[in-house]
Design a protein around this motif. Sequence first.
Motif, PDB file in Angstrom:
ATOM      1  N   VAL A 284      83.455  70.994  30.076  1.00 41.76           N
ATOM      2  CA  VAL A 284      84.240  72.184  29.735  1.00 41.76           C
ATOM      3  C   VAL A 284      83.275  73.326  29.418  1.00 41.76           C
ATOM      4  CG1 VAL A 284      84.427  71.520  27.293  1.00 41.76           C
ATOM      5  CG2 VAL A 284      86.083  73.119  28.293  1.00 41.76           C
ATOM      6  N   ILE A 285      83.592  74.508  29.931  1.00 40.34           N
ATOM      7  CA  ILE A 285      82.799  75.717  29.698  1.00 40.34           C
ATOM      8  C   ILE A 285      83.602  76.644  28.790  1.00 40.34           C
ATOM      9  CG2 ILE A 285      81.620  77.677  30.771  1.00 40.34           C
ATOM     10  CD1 ILE A 285      81.593  76.014  33.380  1.00 40.34           C
ATOM     11  N   HIS A 286      82.975  77.125  27.738  1.00 37.52           N
ATOM     12  CA  HIS A 286      83.605  78.068  26.803  1.00 37.52           C
ATOM     13  C   HIS A 286      82.912  79.413  26.937  1.00 37.52           C
ATOM     14  CE1 HIS A 286      83.870  80.171  22.909  1.00 37.52           C
ATOM     15  NE2 HIS A 286      85.080  79.639  22.814  1.00 37.52           N
ATOM     16  N   ARG A 287      83.698  80.470  27.194  1.00 35.45           N
ATOM     17  CA  ARG A 287      83.136  81.821  27.332  1.00 35.45           C
ATOM     18  C   ARG A 287      83.803  82.759  26.343  1.00 35.45           C
ATOM     19  NH1 ARG A 287      84.439  80.499  32.665  1.00 35.45           N
ATOM     20  NH2 ARG A 287      82.664  79.901  33.979  1.00 35.45           N
ATOM     21  N   MET A 288      82.976  83.562  25.686  1.00 37.70           N
ATOM     22  CA  MET A 288      83.490  84.586  24.784  1.00 37.70           C
ATOM     23  C   MET A 288      82.621  85.824  24.884  1.00 37.70           C
ATOM     24  SD  MET A 288      82.303  83.114  21.050  1.00 37.70           S
ATOM     25  CE  MET A 288      82.871  84.600  20.219  1.00 37.70           C
ATOM     26  N   ALA A 289      83.226  86.969  24.648  1.00 37.93           N
ATOM     27  CA  ALA A 289      82.515  88.242  24.765  1.00 37.93           C
ATOM     28  C   ALA A 289      81.709  88.515  23.506  1.00 37.93           C
ATOM     29  CB  ALA A 289      83.501  89.370  25.006  1.00 37.93           C
TER      30      ALA A 289
ATOM     31  N   THR B 252      91.893  81.061  44.090  1.00 37.78           N
ATOM     32  CA  THR B 252      93.154  81.643  43.622  1.00 37.78           C
ATOM     33  C   THR B 252      93.735  80.828  42.478  1.00 37.78           C
ATOM     34  OG1 THR B 252      94.380  80.386  45.292  1.00 37.78           O
ATOM     35  CG2 THR B 252      93.660  82.611  45.886  1.00 37.78           C
ATOM     36  N   ASP B 253      94.611  81.470  41.710  1.00 34.35           N
ATOM     37  CA  ASP B 253      95.334  80.816  40.606  1.00 34.35           C
ATOM     38  C   ASP B 253      94.402  80.208  39.570  1.00 34.35           C
ATOM     39  OD1 ASP B 253      97.807  81.428  41.825  1.00 34.35           O
ATOM     40  OD2 ASP B 253      97.681  79.621  43.064  1.00 34.35           O
ATOM     41  N   ASP B 254      93.244  80.870  39.338  1.00 34.14           N
ATOM     42  CA  ASP B 254      92.288  80.487  38.294  1.00 34.14           C
ATOM     43  C   ASP B 254      91.568  79.160  38.557  1.00 34.14           C
ATOM     44  OD1 ASP B 254      92.772  82.796  36.857  1.00 34.14           O
ATOM     45  OD2 ASP B 254      94.324  81.874  35.604  1.00 34.14           O
ATOM     46  N   TRP B 255      91.598  78.660  39.775  1.00 35.95           N
ATOM     47  CA  TRP B 255      90.799  77.491  40.143  1.00 35.95           C
ATOM     48  C   TRP B 255      89.405  77.951  40.577  1.00 35.95           C
ATOM     49  CZ3 TRP B 255      92.232  72.521  39.346  1.00 35.95           C
ATOM     50  CH2 TRP B 255      93.592  72.281  39.105  1.00 35.95           C
ATOM     51  N   TYR B 256      88.425  77.058  40.489  1.00 36.15           N
ATOM     52  CA  TYR B 256      87.073  77.411  40.903  1.00 36.15           C
ATOM     53  C   TYR B 256      86.312  76.175  41.352  1.00 36.15           C
ATOM     54  CZ  TYR B 256      85.385  75.638  36.380  1.00 36.15           C
ATOM     55  OH  TYR B 256      85.080  74.839  35.309  1.00 36.15           O
TER      56      TYR B 256
ATOM     57  N   ASP C 233      90.465  77.682  34.974  1.00 34.98           N
ATOM     58  CA  ASP C 233      90.309  78.557  33.806  1.00 34.98           C
ATOM     59  C   ASP C 233      91.592  78.612  32.995  1.00 34.98           C
ATOM     60  OD1 ASP C 233      87.688  79.291  34.449  1.00 34.98           O
ATOM     61  OD2 ASP C 233      88.354  80.930  35.728  1.00 34.98           O
ATOM     62  N   PHE C 234      91.442  78.582  31.667  1.00 37.52           N
ATOM     63  CA  PHE C 234      92.554  78.750  30.744  1.00 37.52           C
ATOM     64  C   PHE C 234      92.181  79.848  29.746  1.00 37.52           C
ATOM     65  CE2 PHE C 234      92.900  74.413  32.277  1.00 37.52           C
ATOM     66  CZ  PHE C 234      94.270  74.299  32.567  1.00 37.52           C
ATOM     67  N   ALA C 235      92.884  80.986  29.822  1.00 37.67           N
ATOM     68  CA  ALA C 235      92.618  82.102  28.920  1.00 37.67           C
ATOM     69  C   ALA C 235      93.350  81.883  27.604  1.00 37.67           C
ATOM     70  CB  ALA C 235      93.056  83.414  29.560  1.00 37.67           C
ATOM     71  N   ILE C 236      92.598  81.929  26.490  1.00 42.07           N
ATOM     72  CA  ILE C 236      93.170  81.703  25.169  1.00 42.07           C
ATOM     73  C   ILE C 236      92.664  82.796  24.238  1.00 42.07           C
ATOM     74  CG2 ILE C 236      93.410  80.078  23.252  1.00 42.07           C
ATOM     75  CD1 ILE C 236      92.659  77.851  25.233  1.00 42.07           C
TER      76      ILE C 236
ATOM     77  N   ASN D 283      90.838  85.510  22.738  1.00 45.36           N
ATOM     78  CA  ASN D 283      89.623  86.254  23.087  1.00 45.36           C
ATOM     79  C   ASN D 283      88.545  85.367  23.726  1.00 45.36           C
ATOM     80  OD1 ASN D 283      89.099  84.815  20.782  1.00 45.36           O
ATOM     81  ND2 ASN D 283      87.828  86.410  19.841  1.00 45.36           N
ATOM     82  N   PHE D 284      88.918  84.217  24.256  1.00 41.56           N
ATOM     83  CA  PHE D 284      87.948  83.367  24.951  1.00 41.56           C
ATOM     84  C   PHE D 284      88.634  82.642  26.105  1.00 41.56           C
ATOM     85  CE2 PHE D 284      89.735  80.716  21.623  1.00 41.56           C
ATOM     86  CZ  PHE D 284      89.953  79.494  22.253  1.00 41.56           C
ATOM     87  N   VAL D 285      87.824  82.030  26.952  1.00 40.47           N
ATOM     88  CA  VAL D 285      88.325  81.279  28.103  1.00 40.47           C
ATOM     89  C   VAL D 285      87.711  79.888  28.097  1.00 40.47           C
ATOM     90  CG1 VAL D 285      88.271  81.096  30.639  1.00 40.47           C
ATOM     91  CG2 VAL D 285      88.761  83.297  29.549  1.00 40.47           C
ATOM     92  N   LEU D 286      88.524  78.867  28.312  1.00 38.00           N
ATOM     93  CA  LEU D 286      88.066  77.495  28.482  1.00 38.00           C
ATOM     94  C   LEU D 286      88.204  77.106  29.948  1.00 38.00           C
ATOM     95  CD1 LEU D 286      89.547  75.565  25.407  1.00 38.00           C
ATOM     96  CD2 LEU D 286      87.190  76.310  25.756  1.00 38.00           C
ATOM     97  N   SER D 287      87.135  76.512  30.506  1.00 35.51           N
ATOM     98  CA  SER D 287      87.114  76.171  31.926  1.00 35.51           C
ATOM     99  C   SER D 287      86.698  74.707  32.101  1.00 35.51           C
ATOM    100  CB  SER D 287      86.144  77.095  32.674  1.00 35.51           C
ATOM    101  OG  SER D 287      86.463  78.446  32.480  1.00 35.51           O
ATOM    102  N   PRO D 288      87.622  73.769  31.975  1.00 36.09           N
ATOM    103  CA  PRO D 288      87.279  72.358  32.198  1.00 36.09           C
ATOM    104  C   PRO D 288      87.029  72.087  33.679  1.00 36.09           C
ATOM    105  CG  PRO D 288      89.629  72.600  31.817  1.00 36.09           C
ATOM    106  CD  PRO D 288      89.013  73.949  31.566  1.00 36.09           C
ATOM    107  N   TYR D 289      86.229  71.050  33.966  1.00 38.29           N
ATOM    108  CA  TYR D 289      85.933  70.687  35.343  1.00 38.29           C
ATOM    109  C   TYR D 289      85.694  69.193  35.468  1.00 38.29           C
ATOM    110  CZ  TYR D 289      81.035  70.855  33.759  1.00 38.29           C
ATOM    111  OH  TYR D 289      79.847  70.643  33.085  1.00 38.29           O
ATOM    112  N   LEU D 290      85.802  68.697  36.715  1.00 33.33           N
ATOM    113  CA  LEU D 290      85.599  67.291  37.040  1.00 33.33           C
ATOM    114  C   LEU D 290      84.930  67.220  38.404  1.00 33.33           C
ATOM    115  CD1 LEU D 290      86.280  64.234  36.414  1.00 33.33           C
ATOM    116  CD2 LEU D 290      88.362  64.604  37.755  1.00 33.33           C
ATOM    117  N   GLY D 291      83.940  66.314  38.553  1.00 31.98           N
ATOM    118  CA  GLY D 291      83.236  66.274  39.829  1.00 31.98           C
ATOM    119  C   GLY D 291      82.500  64.974  40.071  1.00 31.98           C
ATOM    120  N   VAL D 292      81.460  65.060  40.893  1.00 29.43           N
ATOM    121  CA  VAL D 292      80.586  63.923  41.202  1.00 29.43           C
ATOM    122  C   VAL D 292      79.143  64.396  41.078  1.00 29.43           C
ATOM    123  CG1 VAL D 292      82.211  62.720  42.709  1.00 29.43           C
ATOM    124  CG2 VAL D 292      80.691  64.450  43.676  1.00 29.43           C
TER     125      VAL D 292
END
Length: 287
Positions: free
Chosen positions: A167-172, A78-82, A119-122, A124-133
């Motif tokens: 960071v993941i960048h998606r565009m159509a 929810t709320d654009d988290w993944y 996810d951050f919608a900007i 015509n594209f979306v940026l999806s930064p992430y952090l992990g192990v």
Amino acid sequence: MNTIKKTLTIALLGCSSLAISQTAQDKLKTQSINEIGLTVSSYKYTEPNLTDFAGTTMSVTMKAMNVGVEYLGTLALTDDWYLLGEADYNNGSVNYTGTGTINNIPQFYYNFKGAVGHDFAIDNFVLSPYLGVGYRFLSQSGGGMTGSSGSGFYDRQSTYNYIPIGVIHRMAVNDSKATLVTTLEYDYLISGNQYSGLSSVNGTKNGVTYAGVPNINNTQNSGYGVNLSVMYKEDVWGVGPYLKYWNISQSDTAYGNFTKNGVAYRGGVYEPANNTIEYGVKAIYRF
């Protein structure tokens, strides 16, 4: 009255356009999906400034053609988290060049990664930064193999624990029927260990007898990695190039006792600074 109708029509058209834009943007956000991929790549490991016992500086390289499999799973919250989970396995025999040459040394590595992102919608594209192990393990089974110079190889195992920051960048593309997905990731090395099965050199070779040579573990605490991929994705398949790079600093020095032709010695062993570059092509099935 006609003016009111025209104004109302324009307003409705504007709302319709906004709704379509929002739908297309939502499609670009992280979806709950599984992806299985096959990879073919060129692999090269280098120790650019290795100094041998005689004080001579030389370069060591190991090259291979790798074939691998990969799994990537994402879970939209929810709320654009993944959540993101990834596992890959690569296999390919390496050819060694350094103090002589040795071909077809068995090698494989696998990698596990887990991360949380947003996810951050900007426009015509979306940026999806992430952090992990993350965790990476590489194994070379060269114990007992002898090179062209008569020197022996040994088993090697590398273990990396790291923090992936990406960071993941998606565009159509193609009128929103497909997406272009670019992923850039920096891997910060938390800790590493290099195991060297040096006991395999014990015995007599070329008139020299070694005894008591121990297996060695070296600690590596400084280094980083970079991952880059560009994928063209349809609903059920995707394809694109990728690159993986590691740059690891020199390890600590571990010491051990041994004998050479019956004479006692105490020697120090370290893992030299090294880098690994791998680039290839990946094809995926999505479900």
